[in-house]
Design a protein around this motif. Structure first.
Motif, PDB file in Angstrom:
ATOM      1  N   GLN A  20       0.832  -1.205   0.000  1.00  0.00           N
ATOM      2  CA  GLN A  20       0.000   0.000   0.000  1.00  0.00           C
ATOM      3  C   GLN A  20       0.868   1.257   0.000  1.00  0.00           C
ATOM      4  OE1 GLN A  20      -2.230  -1.157   3.478  1.00  0.00           O
ATOM      5  NE2 GLN A  20      -4.104  -1.433   2.267  1.00  0.00           N
ATOM      6  N   TRP A  21       1.930   1.236   0.776  1.00  0.00           N
ATOM      7  CA  TRP A  21       2.846   2.376   0.791  1.00  0.00           C
ATOM      8  C   TRP A  21       3.419   2.605  -0.598  1.00  0.00           C
ATOM      9  CZ3 TRP A  21       6.586   4.329   4.831  1.00  0.00           C
ATOM     10  CH2 TRP A  21       6.000   4.391   6.090  1.00  0.00           C
ATOM     11  N   ALA A  22       3.751   1.525  -1.301  1.00  0.00           N
ATOM     12  CA  ALA A  22       4.350   1.630  -2.628  1.00  0.00           C
ATOM     13  C   ALA A  22       3.418   2.327  -3.609  1.00  0.00           C
ATOM     14  CB  ALA A  22       4.727   0.247  -3.139  1.00  0.00           C
ATOM     15  N   GLU A  23       2.120   2.218  -3.383  1.00  0.00           N
ATOM     16  CA  GLU A  23       1.154   2.885  -4.249  1.00  0.00           C
ATOM     17  C   GLU A  23       1.299   4.407  -4.204  1.00  0.00           C
ATOM     18  OE1 GLU A  23      -1.410   2.066  -6.376  1.00  0.00           O
ATOM     19  OE2 GLU A  23      -0.652   0.010  -6.387  1.00  0.00           O
ATOM     20  N   VAL A  24       1.749   4.954  -3.081  1.00  0.00           N
ATOM     21  CA  VAL A  24       1.844   6.409  -2.941  1.00  0.00           C
ATOM     22  C   VAL A  24       2.857   6.994  -3.933  1.00  0.00           C
ATOM     23  CG1 VAL A  24       2.393   8.317  -1.387  1.00  0.00           C
ATOM     24  CG2 VAL A  24       1.037   6.392  -0.561  1.00  0.00           C
ATOM     25  N   PRO A  25       4.136   6.588  -3.893  1.00  0.00           N
ATOM     26  CA  PRO A  25       5.068   7.165  -4.882  1.00  0.00           C
ATOM     27  C   PRO A  25       4.733   6.746  -6.315  1.00  0.00           C
ATOM     28  CG  PRO A  25       6.190   5.523  -3.544  1.00  0.00           C
ATOM     29  CD  PRO A  25       4.840   5.737  -2.936  1.00  0.00           C
ATOM     30  N   ALA A  26       4.170   5.550  -6.493  1.00  0.00           N
ATOM     31  CA  ALA A  26       3.785   5.133  -7.840  1.00  0.00           C
ATOM     32  C   ALA A  26       2.689   6.050  -8.384  1.00  0.00           C
ATOM     33  CB  ALA A  26       3.320   3.679  -7.837  1.00  0.00           C
ATOM     34  N   HIS A  27       1.708   6.362  -7.552  1.00  0.00           N
ATOM     35  CA  HIS A  27       0.628   7.270  -7.948  1.00  0.00           C
ATOM     36  C   HIS A  27       1.179   8.672  -8.215  1.00  0.00           C
ATOM     37  CE1 HIS A  27      -3.095   9.578  -7.822  1.00  0.00           C
ATOM     38  NE2 HIS A  27      -2.578  10.290  -6.832  1.00  0.00           N
ATOM     39  N   LEU A  28       1.982   9.177  -7.296  1.00  0.00           N
ATOM     40  CA  LEU A  28       2.525  10.521  -7.450  1.00  0.00           C
ATOM     41  C   LEU A  28       3.492  10.616  -8.630  1.00  0.00           C
ATOM     42  CD1 LEU A  28       3.100  11.443  -3.705  1.00  0.00           C
ATOM     43  CD2 LEU A  28       1.264  12.252  -5.210  1.00  0.00           C
ATOM     44  N   GLY A  29       4.194   9.547  -8.904  1.00  0.00           N
ATOM     45  CA  GLY A  29       5.147   9.548 -10.010  1.00  0.00           C
ATOM     46  C   GLY A  29       4.504   9.450 -11.379  1.00  0.00           C
ATOM     47  N   THR A  30       3.259   8.983 -11.439  1.00  0.00           N
ATOM     48  CA  THR A  30       2.583   8.866 -12.731  1.00  0.00           C
ATOM     49  C   THR A  30       1.449   9.870 -12.893  1.00  0.00           C
ATOM     50  OG1 THR A  30       1.150   7.126 -11.863  1.00  0.00           O
ATOM     51  CG2 THR A  30       3.120   6.425 -13.042  1.00  0.00           C
TER      52      THR A  30
END
Length: 68
Positions: A20-30
């Motif tokens: 779930q934490w990984a979703e944060v930078p993935a979302h912000l990065g895309t």
């Protein structure tokens, strides 16, 4: 974003599983124009830093690679 992750605002910490934490930078990065991130742990322990580096970062990279 997937799962039950809730992102607060301001100084609120992100809490959830490594995936779930990984979703944060993935979302912000895309979805946002973020190109770098700063990790500031809620509790500055070696275990928390190691978990972030060993679990969250590789998963975020995997998610970002899949979204390119």
């Amino acid at each position: 974003m997937k799962g039950q992750l809730r992102i607060g605002s301001g100084a609120d910490p992100v809490r959830g599983t490594a995936g779930q934490w990984a979703e944060v930078p993935a979302h912000l990065g895309t979805d946002q124009p973020f190109t770098s991130f700063v990790f500031r742990p809620e509790h500055e322990t070696a275990d928390q830093v190691a978990a972030f580096a060993g679990e969250v970062v590789p998963e975020a990279r995997r998610l970002l690679d899949g979204r390119s």
